[in-house]
Scaffold this active site. Structure first.
Site, PDB file in Angstrom:
ATOM      1  N   GLU A  43      11.648  42.484 -60.223  1.00 31.25           N
ATOM      2  CA  GLU A  43      12.533  42.971 -61.284  1.00 31.25           C
ATOM      3  C   GLU A  43      11.642  43.547 -62.366  1.00 31.25           C
ATOM      4  OE1 GLU A  43      15.216  39.935 -62.631  1.00 31.25           O
ATOM      5  OE2 GLU A  43      16.431  40.012 -60.803  1.00 31.25           O
ATOM      6  N   GLU A  54      17.279  37.994 -74.599  1.00 30.88           N
ATOM      7  CA  GLU A  54      15.935  37.509 -74.303  1.00 30.88           C
ATOM      8  C   GLU A  54      15.436  36.537 -75.360  1.00 30.88           C
ATOM      9  OE1 GLU A  54      15.342  38.578 -71.475  1.00 30.88           O
ATOM     10  OE2 GLU A  54      16.393  40.488 -71.379  1.00 30.88           O
TER      11      GLU A  54
END
Lengths: 281, 418
Positions: A43, A54
């Protein structure tokens, strides 16, 4: 045959790094090191300025990559420059997909983005802020260019939403092991098994991410029924320490490779354990 | 049931999956309690807005400005709302809604600190634990508001990513929410974010135009020709416009912060303004498709305004839609014009406005000839919080309208505390 194939011969190790972190050239080496360490799918993050899902580790990676000049066009060049054989999945946020413009035709949006991604060899997308409800245009573009669209199932995803995602998902499903944002943790979440149970009868492979840090975590998660493990922050921490000058660039690549190997071996050990349990049942 | 997620092509729900169930739960609560007044929610909200907030608030005829512009100017005095800004209308509504939903904890972002202080007050009033995320740049330029939040018992968490302003604070609050979504409500501070926030916040703020529409008919005997409100995220703007949207003869002006220039620096990723309605492009930020300050790749620009409360790269999706439909006119004035207007309103009317609100008066000064005979301007907040900034920014400029500050300089020179 899409990304499902990767999970057919045993548990898959799926690392995440931000492309271009901390620089274009170093990052190429790091991604290649992950493949040597046993990555089955990578990824590869295309950094967005507002990464709302995040934790601090990946936020800082995004800043390093953007400051080193990463853009969507550079990202696609990066993918072309990479010397890896494993499939690549582009992980990003929707505004970069929506704004992407084909300079030749002037076409803008998901179709132009998917076309360019397919051209450089990307096989799928994870778009963090694109729930199934809003995914129609990108899903269509993925179908047109033969790409997979991976969705994230959160611990809070239940009922109708789960069914809706089941219809849209392809490649693999990303099972988020815990609530919250990305980041390496000291333990495996209790929510993992429960989350896996909710998608147990889905046709696509199940890859678990969020918080996985060690080979032992990987082993336990695969033993609990995962077809793959996704690890980002624990790898990005190594890149961050290298970027801070804690060790030289070649050592960063070696450390990434050995961390990858630890995680892959953990996953394999988990699969053996599961096979043994299933036999004794 | 009016729970459409979109305003034309704007709006939607672009959020990480972990937040989607909370957003569905909120949509359900919005429909039941706000739209259908289940359990008497709206009655309790109205009662608390009156008793705790001080509503209804006056629409004041501004005598000096009316004479200056030869136009009947009316001021909607949201600066008189408890806390000193329109923000309490929304904060009180959402904290009360969180109680009805059985949530145990409140989080919120704040830019200028006005939404943070309003949320902290509402949370103290309704006995809910409260944490506020605020960019560290904003903490520096809005210290009195930080202190007020602390006094009301809220935690203030500094946000150090990016340039440390509202955009980063919203991102950080969303991260908290993604972790704590099961017991926590995120009190978003403007008509931004994923559906149902833009509609719900507008509904809580619409009390401004509900009152003003009645009041202007009483005082002026007619509808206004123009209604002016400053626009950052757009909550006072939509609140001030909402009940006038169907009155076709009423011009609606959303006054944005032109900052120091409308040009952008694509290389540095900086827009020295916050004029997303006037100059932005369609994109997706913080859960909604709207007009944004972004570069050609879709990376979000750092905005700038002398007024922290307008300093945001996005804007509410409904406002973006109304601008496209040509129902709302997006206009802007620069930092200098806003500062001058700040001093003018303070001197001529005895009202010290928030720097945000001062933008609307800057536009009135520049364009009063084009606005008709009856004009309503929303004074979205009072300016006490901005005094340090105004002092600094006034020193840097040569403004005719500014007071002589030498008495302060002399005092500082002789050991006084400036």
């Amino acid at each position: 045959m899409g990304l499902e194939r990767v999970f057919a011969d045993g548990p898959a190790f799926v690392p995440y790094v931000a492309a271009g972190d901390p620089s274009y050239e170093e990052s190429l080496e790091y991604v290649e090191a992950l493949e040597r360490g046993g990555a089955d799918v990578i990824e590869l993050g295309l950094p967005f300025s507002e990464p709302i899902a995040e934790g601090s580790t990946i936020q800082e990676a995004v800043v390093r990559s953007l400051e080193a000049g990463m853009t969507p066009d550079r990202y696609f060049e990066f993918v072309e420059d990479l010397d890896v054989d494993v499939p690549l999945v582009c992980m990003t946020y929707y505004n970069l997909v929506a704004q992407y413009t084909n300079d030749e035709t002037g076409e803008r949006g998901p179709r132009a983005f998917a076309e360019r991604a397919a051209e450089v060899g990307i096989e799928g997308f994870v778009v963090v802020d694109l729930p199934a409800e809003e995914a129609g245009p990108l899903r269509e573009a993925c179908d047109e260019f033969g790409l997979d669209l991976v969705f994230i199932i959160a611990p809070t995803t239940k009922g109708d939403r789960l069914e809706q995602m089941r219809e849209h998902v392809s490649g693999y499903v990303y099972v988020q092991a815990r609530l919250g944002v990305t980041g390496a943790r000291e333990d495996v979440s209790d929510q993992t098994e429960e989350s896996l149970a909710r998608v147990a009868d889905w046709d696509v492979p199940k890859a678990v991410g969020f918080g996985i840090k060690t080979g032992e975590h990987a082993e336990r998660i695969v033993a609990a029924g995962a077809d793959g493990i996704i690890v980002g922050s624990a790898l990005v921490d190594i890149i961050a320490a290298g970027a801070d000058g804690e060790y030289p660039f070649t050592e960063t690549a070696q450390r990434l490779e050995s961390k990858a190997r630890e995680l892959k071996e953990g996953a394999l050990a988990g699969a053996e354990k599961r096979a043994a349990t299933e036999q004794s049942d | 049931m009016s729970t459409d997620k979109m305003f034309g092509e704007y709006g939607g729900q672009f959020v990480p999956e972990s937040l989607m169930p909370a957003i569905e739960e909120l949509t359900d609560a919005y429909e039941r309690y706000v739209l259908d007044n289940e359990d008497g929610f709206m009655d309790e909200f109205r009662r608390r807005l009156a008793d705790f907030g001080g509503r209804p608030l006056p629409l004041q005829h501004a005598e000096s400005l009316s004479e200056r512009y030869d136009t009947a100017v009316y001021l909607k005095r949201e600066d008189l709302l408890h806390g000193g800004a329109h923000k309490l209308n929304n904060a009180l509504g959402q904290v009360l809604l969180a109680k009805y939903m059985g949530k145990e904890r409140i989080i919120a972002e704040t830019g200028a600190g006005q939404h943070g202080t309003a949320t902290a007050m509402a949370a103290a009033h309704l006995d809910m634990p409260c944490e506020i995320y605020m960019g560290e740049t904003d903490i520096r330029r809005q210290r009195p508001n930080v202190f007020r939040m602390k006094i009301n018992g809220a935690e203030v968490n500094p946000v150090t990513t990016g340039r440390g302003t509202l955009k980063e604070a919203i991102s950080e609050t969303m991260r908290d929410w993604a972790t704590t979504v099961e017991n926590t409500h995120y009190v978003i501070g403007s008509v931004v974010g994923p559906a149902p926030f833009p509609r719900m916040v507008r509904d809580f703020q619409a009390v401004i135009s509900e009152e003003a529409r009645e009041q202007v008919q009483e005082k002026a005997g007619r509808f206004p020709d123009a209604v002016l409100a400053c626009a950052g995220g757009g909550s006072n703007t939509m609140g001030t416009f909402h009940h006038f949207v169907d009155d076709e003869g009423v011009g609606l002006y959303a006054v944005e912060a032109g900052g120091s220039s409308l040009q952008v620096d694509e290389v540095e990723g900086v827009a020295p303004n916050s004029a997303s309605l006037s100059t932005g492009e369609e994109g997706v930020l913080h859960g909604a498709r709207t007009k944004l300050l972004q570069d050609s790749d879709g990376q979000i620009m750092e905005s700038h305004s002398v007024s922290a409360g307008l300093d945001y790269a996005g804007v509410g999706p409904e406002l973006a839609h109304l601008v496209d439909e040509e129902r709302v006119e997006a206009v802007n004035v620069d930092d200098d014009s806003a500062l001058e207007a700040f001093h003018r309103l303070s001197q001529d009317e005895g009202i010290i406005p928030a720097l945000e609100s001062a933008h609307a008066f800057g536009y009135l000064e520049e364009h009063h000839d084009e606005l008709g005979d009856v004009v309503v301007v929303n004074v979205s907040g009072r300016g006490d919080k901005d005094l340090e900034t105004v002092l600094e920014e006034t020193e840097k400029r040569d403004l005719d309208v500014a007071p002589d500050m030498s008495v302060l300089r002399d005092a500082a020179g002789s050991g006084g505390d400036l």
